[in-house]
Design a protein around this motif. Structure first.
Motif, mmCIF file in Angstrom:
data_model
loop_
_atom_site.group_PDB
_atom_site.id
_atom_site.type_symbol
_atom_site.label_atom_id
_atom_site.label_comp_id
_atom_site.label_asym_id
_atom_site.label_seq_id
_atom_site.Cartn_x
_atom_site.Cartn_y
_atom_site.Cartn_z
ATOM 1 N N SER A 90 0.853 -1.175 0.000
ATOM 2 C CA SER A 90 0.000 0.000 0.000
ATOM 3 C C SER A 90 0.895 1.233 0.000
ATOM 4 C CB SER A 90 -0.892 -0.022 1.243
ATOM 5 O OG SER A 90 -1.667 1.139 1.292
ATOM 6 N N PRO A 91 0.570 2.298 -0.653
ATOM 7 C CA PRO A 91 -0.586 2.453 -1.535
ATOM 8 C C PRO A 91 -0.299 1.988 -2.960
ATOM 9 C CG PRO A 91 0.611 4.501 -1.404
ATOM 10 C CD PRO A 91 1.368 3.508 -0.549
ATOM 11 N N VAL A 92 -1.381 1.901 -3.742
ATOM 12 C CA VAL A 92 -1.246 1.690 -5.179
ATOM 13 C C VAL A 92 -1.204 3.073 -5.821
ATOM 14 C CG1 VAL A 92 -2.412 0.818 -7.242
ATOM 15 C CG2 VAL A 92 -2.482 -0.489 -5.123
ATOM 16 N N CYS A 93 -0.203 3.342 -6.647
ATOM 17 C CA CYS A 93 -0.105 4.657 -7.278
ATOM 18 C C CYS A 93 -0.816 4.624 -8.627
ATOM 19 C CB CYS A 93 1.349 5.038 -7.508
ATOM 20 S SG CYS A 93 2.300 5.088 -5.994
ATOM 21 N N LEU A 94 -1.727 5.563 -8.832
ATOM 22 C CA LEU A 94 -2.363 5.707 -10.145
ATOM 23 C C LEU A 94 -1.586 6.763 -10.915
ATOM 24 C CD1 LEU A 94 -6.196 5.647 -9.453
ATOM 25 C CD2 LEU A 94 -4.748 3.858 -10.389
ATOM 26 N N LEU A 95 -1.084 6.381 -12.068
ATOM 27 C CA LEU A 95 -0.253 7.299 -12.851
ATOM 28 C C LEU A 95 -0.952 7.641 -14.160
ATOM 29 C CD1 LEU A 95 3.140 5.439 -12.370
ATOM 30 C CD2 LEU A 95 2.223 7.298 -11.001
ATOM 31 N N THR A 96 -0.579 8.777 -14.711
ATOM 32 C CA THR A 96 -1.163 9.196 -15.985
ATOM 33 C C THR A 96 -0.160 10.039 -16.760
ATOM 34 O OG1 THR A 96 -3.098 10.214 -16.988
ATOM 35 C CG2 THR A 96 -2.250 11.271 -15.012
ATOM 36 N N VAL A 97 -0.559 10.514 -17.910
ATOM 37 C CA VAL A 97 0.274 11.422 -18.699
ATOM 38 C C VAL A 97 -0.283 12.822 -18.506
ATOM 39 C CG1 VAL A 97 1.242 11.878 -20.974
ATOM 40 C CG2 VAL A 97 0.384 9.601 -20.429
ATOM 41 N N LYS A 98 0.548 13.734 -18.082
ATOM 42 C CA LYS A 98 0.061 15.092 -17.811
ATOM 43 C C LYS A 98 1.070 16.073 -18.389
ATOM 44 C CE LYS A 98 -2.396 17.151 -13.957
ATOM 45 N NZ LYS A 98 -2.698 16.953 -12.539
ATOM 46 N N GLY A 99 0.695 16.769 -19.429
ATOM 47 C CA GLY A 99 1.622 17.699 -20.076
ATOM 48 C C GLY A 99 2.848 16.939 -20.547
ATOM 49 N N ASP A 100 4.025 17.467 -20.239
ATOM 50 C CA ASP A 100 5.254 16.794 -20.646
ATOM 51 C C ASP A 100 5.690 15.765 -19.616
ATOM 52 O OD1 ASP A 100 5.380 18.206 -22.939
ATOM 53 O OD2 ASP A 100 6.630 19.805 -22.114
ATOM 54 N N LYS A 101 4.968 15.723 -18.510
ATOM 55 C CA LYS A 101 5.417 14.873 -17.407
ATOM 56 C C LYS A 101 4.928 13.438 -17.608
ATOM 57 C CE LYS A 101 5.488 14.957 -12.333
ATOM 58 N NZ LYS A 101 6.795 14.318 -12.188
ATOM 59 N N PHE A 102 5.870 12.510 -17.583
ATOM 60 C CA PHE A 102 5.510 11.097 -17.638
ATOM 61 C C PHE A 102 6.429 10.297 -16.746
ATOM 62 C CE2 PHE A 102 5.660 6.775 -19.018
ATOM 63 C CZ PHE A 102 4.335 6.476 -19.225
ATOM 64 N N PRO A 103 5.899 9.498 -15.840
ATOM 65 C CA PRO A 103 4.480 9.459 -15.504
ATOM 66 C C PRO A 103 4.146 10.524 -14.458
ATOM 67 C CG PRO A 103 5.645 7.780 -14.283
ATOM 68 C CD PRO A 103 6.681 8.519 -15.090
ATOM 69 N N ALA A 104 2.922 10.969 -14.445
ATOM 70 C CA ALA A 104 2.499 11.931 -13.446
ATOM 71 C C ALA A 104 1.553 11.234 -12.477
ATOM 72 C CB ALA A 104 1.793 13.103 -14.115
ATOM 73 N N LEU A 105 1.761 11.483 -11.192
ATOM 74 C CA LEU A 105 0.922 10.824 -10.188
ATOM 75 C C LEU A 105 -0.467 11.446 -10.191
ATOM 76 C CD1 LEU A 105 0.835 8.782 -7.791
ATOM 77 C CD2 LEU A 105 1.284 10.745 -6.326
ATOM 78 N N LEU A 106 -1.474 10.591 -10.289
ATOM 79 C CA LEU A 106 -2.847 11.072 -10.263
ATOM 80 C C LEU A 106 -3.380 10.969 -8.845
ATOM 81 C CD1 LEU A 106 -5.187 11.914 -12.264
ATOM 82 C CD2 LEU A 106 -5.903 9.540 -12.143
ATOM 83 N N GLU A 107 -3.173 9.809 -8.243
ATOM 84 C CA GLU A 107 -3.725 9.569 -6.923
ATOM 85 C C GLU A 107 -3.046 8.359 -6.310
ATOM 86 O OE1 GLU A 107 -7.952 9.825 -7.148
ATOM 87 O OE2 GLU A 107 -8.225 9.145 -5.088
ATOM 88 N N LYS A 108 -3.010 8.333 -4.970
ATOM 89 C CA LYS A 108 -2.517 7.123 -4.289
ATOM 90 C C LYS A 108 -3.695 6.476 -3.586
ATOM 91 C CE LYS A 108 2.293 8.332 -3.578
ATOM 92 N NZ LYS A 108 3.406 8.483 -2.650
ATOM 93 N N ILE A 109 -3.933 5.202 -3.865
ATOM 94 C CA ILE A 109 -5.043 4.516 -3.219
ATOM 95 C C ILE A 109 -4.481 3.602 -2.137
ATOM 96 C CG2 ILE A 109 -7.251 3.433 -3.741
ATOM 97 C CD1 ILE A 109 -6.414 3.205 -6.606
ATOM 98 N N PRO A 110 -4.885 3.802 -0.895
ATOM 99 C CA PRO A 110 -4.415 2.895 0.149
ATOM 100 C C PRO A 110 -5.040 1.516 0.001
ATOM 101 C CG PRO A 110 -5.971 4.480 1.058
ATOM 102 C CD PRO A 110 -5.783 4.846 -0.383
ATOM 103 N N VAL A 111 -4.301 0.484 0.343
ATOM 104 C CA VAL A 111 -4.813 -0.886 0.270
ATOM 105 C C VAL A 111 -4.843 -1.444 1.689
ATOM 106 C CG1 VAL A 111 -4.404 -3.195 -0.638
ATOM 107 C CG2 VAL A 111 -3.823 -1.195 -2.018
ATOM 108 N N GLN A 112 -5.964 -2.025 2.063
ATOM 109 C CA GLN A 112 -6.076 -2.624 3.396
ATOM 110 C C GLN A 112 -5.626 -4.078 3.331
ATOM 111 O OE1 GLN A 112 -6.900 -0.835 6.058
ATOM 112 N NE2 GLN A 112 -7.194 0.951 4.732
ATOM 113 N N ALA A 113 -4.661 -4.409 4.197
ATOM 114 C CA ALA A 113 -4.275 -5.817 4.301
ATOM 115 C C ALA A 113 -5.370 -6.554 5.053
ATOM 116 C CB ALA A 113 -2.949 -5.931 5.032
ATOM 117 N N LYS A 114 -5.785 -7.680 4.506
ATOM 118 C CA LYS A 114 -6.889 -8.424 5.144
ATOM 119 C C LYS A 114 -6.404 -9.122 6.410
ATOM 120 C CE LYS A 114 -9.150 -9.250 0.781
ATOM 121 N NZ LYS A 114 -8.380 -9.820 -0.304
#
Lengths: 290, 393
Positions: free
Chosen positions: B369-393
């Motif tokens: 945790s977390p899982v990073c969601l990446l995207t293309v933003k302008g000239d930046k690659f990769p650009a971080l969109l959001e971090k999603i926390p993951v709960q360990a069961k």
């Protein structure tokens, strides 16, 4: 959705047709399957890309790519096929063609790397609706340019001196040479015209899909060959019909069956045609080619 | 010919050979003697060849971790020594190197390889010899199943895909999804069922399932179908080239859609090929991002940049973490015996590493945790969109 898919198919098919014409013309005259033809198409796409990137107008770039590939096609014929003609079997020329094909694609891979290169969006694209179907302007342009080239080719073959010479050569090479036709020049012209059409196809495909890479010619060449056989190898209208119908059948296969069968469809058709009607749709058993 | 002189030459040569042998033995004897005072760790990774891109940053991360340990108290007061052979990404090489590490160098743990197939080769040997192997990158199936000495620390698709699907459905409200697989791509055909299962579990609907093939450029038929199916978003499990071409086609057909996929989309060519069509429209997950770092990651970034004058990547972070996790397990177990500290390793919970928080589940598989969601933003690659926390069961 059917009509939209039909237009997708015709656009794809017109690129096959432009390549298939080169196969069929060369076959019509020298009975050679020019396997390097797919690579000429690839070089056309890259030549167009270089011209466009250096700031040339897109239609002038298209002409430039066609001229470049004309010369390349003539060069390939001069170096790889002419020395073998008449002296060795047709099989040697075929193997030479495969060699040229590998050489050209590897040359481009060495120069550009094997990655896919982006084609810039040089023609502004917009979609417009006809009734309920949406068509992109790019598709219309590609269909129009292809149609124009094919009509031009028909006029060239039917109405000009060189066209008449080509028709004569396709009927009987030896008799034509006895009648005073410079056979080597006619063959050279055939390669030039076929290569120019392939270059146009390559560049339009590059613009259409925004992508070119050094091995793009291999599969496209095989498909176009299948299209030429489907239409009747040696027959110019056959190559056009074969290319368009192969494109439409492939797209319809993906649309209504499964994408996994896309290539299978092309080659299944090739095999079926060879079984049922070996001379193809437009081919005639007694050869009256080109 | 002067026989006698020849004999002399031979004698001298023999003497030289014996000397060099002795010297060789002497050279080898020294570290053996010191074996009690140092803890040896073997690096598994390619420094040359086609997968060197994973091995080279991995080695840097590992070296940095070992330097930091040695600057402090080492492990259990002993110095740590890393051994770095180049396995060239070849199975035969990694088998030889693993055997050499275990029998000659007497390492207590192997760190690497970043690739699944190579890790499996080394893991078989490590398990047999009861030496811990800790892969910092292998994401494929059947790795830790090899045995209880085998561990890995990387974001698994089975952890990431459900987290991403949950984000799509519950946060973004994208319930009606299209799934496109690349039929001739093994990575894609393996990832699609994971996504489909997650979509079913999170209550999403699959409105269209389709395939493409790697190496094709004509996706007009698929995109036309997609447009008619009207999904909220598209899940594409293949690689970046085809993703970029699909998005180009969608743009041409006036289809405004977001494409979500796995780390197979993580390639510079995505931005280069896709151009405007992929701008903030293609989202993929990865286990590491240098954007918005946690305090641990920030410290690591700073030290790494200072040491190497370059940006770390996922592999340097995961190799760094692997060393630190091994060190912690040995400290807790108060032993450098692999058969003892492997049990501590298996109990790892919420370890705050530089590549994210790691917990080993009951099956010894990592939950990161977390899982990073990446995207293309302008000239930046990769650009971080959001971090999603993951709960360990």
């Amino acid at each position: 959705m059917f009509w939209e898919q039909l237009i997708n198919g015709l656009t794809l098919g017109s690129s096959y047709a432009l390549i298939a014409l080169g196969y069929t013309m060369v076959y019509g005259i020298v009975q050679l399957i020019n396997f390097a033809h797919g690579e000429i198409y690839m070089f056309g796409a890259f030549a167009g890309l270089f011209l466009v990137l250096s700031g040339v107008n897109v239609f002038i770039a298209l002409l430039g790519a066609m001229v470049f590939c004309m010369l390349l096609g003539m060069l390939v014929e001069r170096i790889a096929y002419r020395p073998l003609r008449g002296k060795s079997s047709r099989l040697s020329a075929l193997i030479s063609a495969i060699g040229v094909s590998i050489f050209l694609s590897t040359l481009m891979a060495l120069y550009r790397g094997t990655n896919t290169t982006r084609y810039p969006e040089i023609i502004g694209n917009s979609t417009f609706s006809v009734g309920s179907i949406q068509i992109s302007s790019l598709q219309v342009i590609i269909l129009l340019v292809s149609a124009l080239l094919m009509v031009g080719l028909q006029l060239l073959i039917q109405k000009t001196r060189i066209g008449k010479a080509m028709r004569a050569c396709s009927q009987d090479l030896e008799a034509s040479s006895l009648m005073g036709i410079n056979v080597n020049r006619v063959i050279s012209a055939t390669f030039a015209i076929g290569s120019a059409l392939a270059a146009a196809g390559g560049m339009m495909v590059g613009i259409y899909y925004n992508a070119v890479w050094p091995y793009m010619g291999t599969m496209a060449g095989l498909k176009a060959f299948a299209a030429a056989v489907l239409g009747g190898i040696g027959s110019v209208p056959g190559a056009m019909i074969g290319g368009l119908s192969l494109g439409v059948m492939e797209i319809m296969g993906v649309a209504y069956l499964s994408s996994s069968y896309k290539d299978a469809i092309a080659f299944a058709i090739l095999i079926l045609v060879l079984f049922i009607r070996p001379q193809g749709i437009m081919g005639q058993k007694i050869s009256k080619k080109v | 010919m002067n026989f006698k002189r020849n004999k002399k030459v031979v004698l001298i040569l023999c003497a030289l050979m014996i000397f060099s042998l002795l010297a060789g033995c002497g050279g080898n004897a020294a570290p053996d003697k010191a074996a009690g005072d140092t803890i040896k760790l073997g690096f598994l990774g390619a420094k040359t060849g086609s997968v060197a891109n994973y091995g080279i940053p991995g080695e840097k991360g590992m070296k940095m971790a070992i330097d930091e340990l040695n600057a402090g108290k080492g492990i259990l007061g002993k110095k740590v020594e890393g051994i770095y052979e180049d396995n060239k990404g070849e199975s035969s090489e990694i088998a030889n190197i693993t055997t050499k590490y275990i029998t000659k160098d007497k390492v207590v743990a192997l760190v690497g390889d970043p690739c699944t197939g190579l890790t499996k080769v080394a893991a078989d040997i490590a398990q047999e010899n009861k030496v811990v192997i800790f892969s910092a990158g292998a994401t494929g199936a059947d790795v830790v199943e090899i045995g209880d000495y085998v561990f890995r620390n990387t974001l698994l698709d089975t952890v990431a895909a459900p987290a991403v699907v949950d984000w799509m459905i519950n946060k973004k409200g994208w319930k009606n999804l299209a799934v496109i697989t690349s039929g001739n791509n093994g990575y894609s055909t393996a990832l699609t069922p994971i996504f489909k299962q997650a979509i079913a579990e999170k209550g999403g609907q699959i409105v269209l399932e389709d395939t493409v093939n790697d190496g094709e450029t004509d996706f007009t038929a698929q995109v036309t179908k997609l447009k008619n199916a009207k999904p909220d978003a598209l899940v594409f499990t293949g690689y970046y080239t085809e993703a970029a071409l699909i998005m180009n086609e969608a743009k041409k057909k006036n289809l405004d859609i977001v494409l979500v996929g796995g780390d197979g989309l993580y390639g510079q060519d995505l931005a280069k090929l896709g151009g405007e069509a992929v701008q903030e429209k293609v989202i993929f997950y990865a286990g590491f991002s240098t954007d918005q770092p946690s305090p641990e990651t920030a410290k690591f970034l700073e030290a790494y940049r200072a040491k190497y004058q370059e940006e770390p990547d996922m592999f340097s972070a995961q190799f760094y973490d692997a060393i630190m996790i091994l060190a912690q397990a040995m400290e807790t177990a108060k032993s450098t015996d692999p058969s003892v500290f492997k049990n501590e390793l298996a109990n790892l919970k919420d370890y705050p590493g530089v590549s994210g928080v790691t917990t080993f589940g009951a099956d010894r598989e990592p939950i990161k945790s977390p899982v990073c969601l990446l995207t293309v933003k302008g000239d930046k690659f990769p650009a971080l969109l959001e971090k999603i926390p993951v709960q360990a069961k």
